[in-house]
Design a protein around this motif. Structure first.
Motif, mmCIF file in Angstrom:
data_model
loop_
_atom_site.group_PDB
_atom_site.id
_atom_site.type_symbol
_atom_site.label_atom_id
_atom_site.label_comp_id
_atom_site.label_asym_id
_atom_site.label_seq_id
_atom_site.Cartn_x
_atom_site.Cartn_y
_atom_site.Cartn_z
ATOM 1 N N GLN A 393 -27.593 21.898 5.006
ATOM 2 C CA GLN A 393 -27.509 23.371 5.327
ATOM 3 C C GLN A 393 -27.829 23.695 6.791
ATOM 4 O O GLN A 393 -28.743 24.047 7.203
ATOM 5 N N LYS A 394 -26.689 23.187 7.423
ATOM 6 C CA LYS A 394 -27.000 23.434 9.018
ATOM 7 C C LYS A 394 -25.491 23.460 9.812
ATOM 8 O O LYS A 394 -24.780 22.598 9.133
ATOM 9 N N TRP A 395 -25.275 23.934 10.719
ATOM 10 C CA TRP A 395 -24.235 23.551 11.516
ATOM 11 C C TRP A 395 -24.162 22.191 12.311
ATOM 12 O O TRP A 395 -25.258 22.303 13.108
ATOM 13 N N ILE A 396 -23.122 21.462 12.196
ATOM 14 C CA ILE A 396 -23.288 20.302 13.188
ATOM 15 C C ILE A 396 -22.214 20.401 14.349
ATOM 16 O O ILE A 396 -21.300 20.983 14.371
ATOM 17 N N ASP A 397 -22.940 20.137 15.388
ATOM 18 C CA ASP A 397 -22.064 20.336 16.635
ATOM 19 C C ASP A 397 -20.978 19.107 16.853
ATOM 20 O O ASP A 397 -21.202 17.952 16.925
ATOM 21 N N LEU A 398 -19.772 19.245 17.046
ATOM 22 C CA LEU A 398 -18.575 18.611 17.034
ATOM 23 C C LEU A 398 -18.080 18.272 18.535
ATOM 24 O O LEU A 398 -17.474 17.546 18.914
ATOM 25 N N GLY A 399 -18.918 19.098 19.547
ATOM 26 C CA GLY A 399 -18.526 18.992 20.841
ATOM 27 C C GLY A 399 -17.714 20.025 21.572
ATOM 28 O O GLY A 399 -17.420 21.103 20.925
ATOM 29 N N GLU A 400 -17.521 19.867 22.818
ATOM 30 C CA GLU A 400 -16.743 21.205 23.591
ATOM 31 C C GLU A 400 -15.404 21.096 23.267
ATOM 32 O O GLU A 400 -14.620 20.060 23.142
ATOM 33 N N VAL A 401 -15.045 22.188 23.215
ATOM 34 C CA VAL A 401 -13.465 22.525 23.080
ATOM 35 C C VAL A 401 -12.908 22.868 24.436
ATOM 36 O O VAL A 401 -13.445 24.008 25.139
ATOM 37 N N VAL A 402 -11.984 22.225 24.800
ATOM 38 C CA VAL A 402 -11.511 22.323 26.211
ATOM 39 C C VAL A 402 -10.014 23.098 26.094
ATOM 40 O O VAL A 402 -9.326 22.472 25.058
ATOM 41 N N ASP A 403 -9.743 23.868 27.016
ATOM 42 C CA ASP A 403 -8.579 24.647 26.998
ATOM 43 C C ASP A 403 -7.341 23.483 27.176
ATOM 44 O O ASP A 403 -7.434 23.183 28.350
ATOM 45 N N SER A 404 -6.258 23.755 26.392
ATOM 46 C CA SER A 404 -5.210 22.827 26.672
ATOM 47 C C SER A 404 -4.920 23.115 28.078
ATOM 48 O O SER A 404 -3.904 22.190 28.608
ATOM 49 N N ALA A 405 -4.541 24.273 28.469
ATOM 50 C CA ALA A 405 -4.135 24.473 29.882
ATOM 51 C C ALA A 405 -4.594 23.703 30.937
ATOM 52 O O ALA A 405 -3.978 23.723 32.124
ATOM 53 N N THR A 406 -6.056 23.665 30.916
ATOM 54 C CA THR A 406 -6.653 22.732 31.759
ATOM 55 C C THR A 406 -7.262 21.274 31.616
ATOM 56 O O THR A 406 -7.766 20.603 32.196
ATOM 57 N N ASN A 407 -6.705 20.967 30.285
ATOM 58 C CA ASN A 407 -6.960 19.417 29.711
ATOM 59 C C ASN A 407 -6.364 18.689 30.973
ATOM 60 O O ASN A 407 -4.926 18.529 31.032
ATOM 61 N N SER A 408 -7.078 17.686 31.349
ATOM 62 C CA SER A 408 -6.560 16.690 32.444
ATOM 63 C C SER A 408 -5.753 15.646 31.811
ATOM 64 O O SER A 408 -5.085 14.759 32.565
ATOM 65 N N GLN A 409 -6.020 15.183 30.627
ATOM 66 C CA GLN A 409 -5.305 14.323 29.959
ATOM 67 C C GLN A 409 -5.785 12.904 30.193
ATOM 68 O O GLN A 409 -5.063 11.959 29.837
ATOM 69 N N LYS A 410 -6.766 12.848 31.002
ATOM 70 C CA LYS A 410 -7.016 11.457 31.391
ATOM 71 C C LYS A 410 -8.153 10.945 30.238
ATOM 72 O O LYS A 410 -8.467 11.736 29.480
ATOM 73 N N GLY A 411 -8.256 9.457 30.412
ATOM 74 C CA GLY A 411 -9.160 8.972 29.266
ATOM 75 C C GLY A 411 -9.363 7.674 29.677
ATOM 76 O O GLY A 411 -8.772 7.158 30.584
ATOM 77 N N VAL A 412 -10.312 6.946 28.714
ATOM 78 C CA VAL A 412 -10.924 5.670 29.279
ATOM 79 C C VAL A 412 -10.474 4.843 27.892
ATOM 80 O O VAL A 412 -10.956 5.236 26.860
ATOM 81 N N LEU A 413 -10.057 3.677 28.168
ATOM 82 C CA LEU A 413 -9.664 2.624 27.136
ATOM 83 C C LEU A 413 -9.836 1.398 27.378
ATOM 84 O O LEU A 413 -9.666 0.527 28.438
ATOM 85 N N GLU A 414 -10.989 0.872 26.586
ATOM 86 C CA GLU A 414 -11.488 -0.456 26.793
ATOM 87 C C GLU A 414 -12.084 -0.871 28.245
ATOM 88 O O GLU A 414 -11.733 -1.754 28.868
ATOM 89 N N GLY A 415 -12.605 0.305 28.749
ATOM 90 C CA GLY A 415 -13.459 0.419 30.016
ATOM 91 C C GLY A 415 -12.675 0.582 31.136
ATOM 92 O O GLY A 415 -13.106 0.587 32.307
ATOM 93 N N LYS A 416 -11.377 0.960 30.888
ATOM 94 C CA LYS A 416 -10.438 1.275 32.119
ATOM 95 C C LYS A 416 -9.953 2.857 31.785
ATOM 96 O O LYS A 416 -9.669 3.066 30.814
#
Length: 567
Positions: A393-416
């Motif tokens: 009986q509550k709202w669960i926070d799923l995280g920030e929504v990032v505008d696709s127009a400003t998404n850097s597309q970077k990411g970390v995979l296996e520490g790199k």
């Protein structure tokens, strides 16, 4: 019209409505130990839970002590199916059977649960391809279904009947209370088989009906006592059928492939799938959605009305509607954190956000109308995604929504850190990620990826061209020459994937327009591999693979090999 029969079905199985005060399911415990996907789960008659995994092992757990288990190493390849067995005169201690991508079935006795024996009491050999489904007849005979398009019936270790008739892989088998057998296939049909001489246990069976209602691969079957049975499919639907094979009700709510279905006595129907959820259905309506961090391959009901699910993150989870069996606060917090982390990527880009039109945090004061409902609200200068949990009986926070127009597309995979990270989905259900940095040689990246994951060299050109296309890289001088524009051999689109009927790739690259393919030109080439309409994951999608690639995929437990003469 199937909707006109809904009221009939509701009256027919009112006896399985939510009992007591209708409490919601919550996480009870997590069974951690498998190193790869949990592809099968099963409740055993002695109160234990069995799980089968892509790590080639079977594990047997005591739900009351989820931190310990017995590990069984009887298969040489993925374990894809399990079934609980009751004792027979010839095998009074048998407990369950497991089916593997090594094409064999192992029968285990009670000694396996205690760790006294790591050797099956029987090994059933006969199938030519992976055994992906198991069931049992009312008199205890094992039923198996395989990618070789056949189902088999076994008595005391001997195959007494081979059911042939499907045009593609069999994904599910089911023994019905009246002695008939159901088989569900990638040819989108369900077949009903009955013995020619019911008085003889080993008499052959013949197909007496072919049911056609699903529009895609049929993946799961379950008995619905007092009504008939339930089926689920890649079309995203769960269907309720009468015992005579009449469709009664359509349960719609999943947003992707539905892989498994089960019936919880006194509660209702549960189903799971590619949309990373377990759905609970009561009287034809979705009562609850149990979100997971990853794809859910299998679901089963326990005698105490708890539910166990097996996921691609290698974890089996037990869910309970009894507050006394709810997990402690620390386990629940960790689960919610994992869930939020996994879903943040899914909600990280929803197009150009109009922040001025988003509701503020006061919107979270209004309870959700249904379990799983989502909304995006403005928190300061950020947009946050929330999902309603009916259980809490509550709202669960799923995280920030990032505008696709400003998404850097970077990411970390296996520490790199990488400029871009793409999803690669092999057709046996295995999911991989590949990282790419601007300036890298796509062919070297593809080769390193193949070596690391022990994949076939057949995929080198395809993966490299996928990187070229999605990273928008120019051809690298000195690299292997690019051939024709890339077309995914499994889907006709831009990524290996089992998770959607669409041809668009799944990557955190927002430029995924992979609708241009050269399937039509391939059709016009007499020397091109023929169209495969019965791929068990993507029936009718027009996938193309060389014969060598097909054989390699079959050897690795991938899609059944179709004859090159298939048209």
């Amino acid at each position: 019209d199937i909707s006109s029969l809904a009221c009939v079905a509701t009256v027919s199985f009112n006896h399985i409505a939510m009992s007591g005060d209708g409490k919601y399911y919550k996480l009870s415990s997590e069974l951690r130990g498998h190193e790869q996907d949990v592809r099968a789960v099963c409740a055993l008659s002695n109160g234990m839970v069995a799980t089968g995994s892509r790590d080639n092992s079977v594990r047997v757990w005591d739900p009351a002590d989820p931190k310990s288990c017995t590990v069984l190493h009887g298969h040489q390849h993925f374990v894809g199916s399990l079934v609980s067995l009751f004792p027979t005169v010839s095998h009074p201690t048998r407990l369950f059977a497991s089916g593997g991508y090594d094409n064999v079935i192992n029968v285990w006795d009670a000694g396996a649960c205690s760790g006294a024996s790591d050797t099956p009491i029987l090994t059933l050999i006969g199938h030519e391809k992976p055994v992906v489904s198991l069931s049992v007849t009312p008199d205890g005979h094992i039923i198996s279904g395989s990618w070789d398009s056949t189902a088999r019936v076994w008595i005391d270790g001997e195959c007494v009947d081979v059911l042939k008739g499907h045009e593609a892989a069999i994904w599910a088998v089911l023994g019905m209370p009246d002695g008939s057998i159901l088989t569900a296939s990638a040819d989108r049909t369900i077949k009903v088989w009955r013995q020619t001489n019911p008085d003889s246990p080993s008499s052959p069976r013949e197909c007496v009906a072919t049911l056609q209602r699903h529009t895609d691969v049929v993946r799961g079957l379950a008995v619905l006592p007092g009504v008939g049975f339930v089926s689920c499919a890649n079309d995203g639907l769960v269907l309720v059928w009468s015992a005579s094979g009449e469709p009664l009700m359509e349960l719609s709510g999943h947003t992707a492939y539905v892989y498994s279905v089960a019936v919880v006595e006194g509660v209702g129907i549960v189903s799971c799938g590619e949309d990373r959820s377990v759905r609970v259905w009561v009287d034809g309506q979705q009562k609850q959605s149990l979100p997971h961090a990853n794809v859910v391959w299998s679901v089963a009901a326990l005698p105490n009305r708890d539910v166990v699910s097996g996921s691609s993150d290698g974890i089996a989870r037990i869910w309970s509607a009894d507050p006394e069996r709810y997990a402690n606060e620390l386990v629940l917090q960790n689960y919610e954190a994992e869930l939020a982390s996994s879903q943040q990527q899914a909600v990280s880009s929803i197009g150009a956000l109009q922040m001025d039109k988003l509701a503020g945090p006061e919107a979270l004061l209004v309870p959700g109308k249904r379990d799983g409902e989502s909304k995006v609200v403005k928190q300061g200068n950020k947009a946050e995604a929330y999902q309603w949990s009916a259980a809490d009986q509550k709202w669960i926070d799923l995280g920030e929504v990032v505008d696709s127009a400003t998404n850097s597309q970077k990411g970390v995979l296996e520490g790199k850190e990488y400029d871009q990270i793409f999803d690669i989905d092999i057709n046996d259900g295995a999911k991989y990620k590949i990282g790419y940095n601007k300036g890298d040689n796509p062919y070297q990246v593809a080769q390193d990826f193949i070596w690391k994951n022990d994949l076939s060299q057949e995929f080198l050109e395809q993966i490299a061209q996928f990187i070229f296309k999605n990273a928008q890289e120019p051809v690298v001088l000195g690299a292997a020459p690019a051939a024709a524009p890339y077309v995914d051999p499994l889907t006709g689109g831009g990524a290996y994937r089992t998770g959607s009927g669409s041809t668009s790739s799944r990557s955190n690259n927002s430029n995924n327009n992979n609708n241009n393919n050269n399937s039509n030109s391939n059709n016009n080439n007499n020397n091109a591999p023929k169209r495969d309409p019965f791929n068990p994951f993507i029936a009718g999608s027009g996938a193309y693979l060389s014969e060598a690639a097909r054989q390699e995929m079959a050897a690795r437990g991938g899609a059944p090999v179709q004859s090159s003469s298939t048209s």
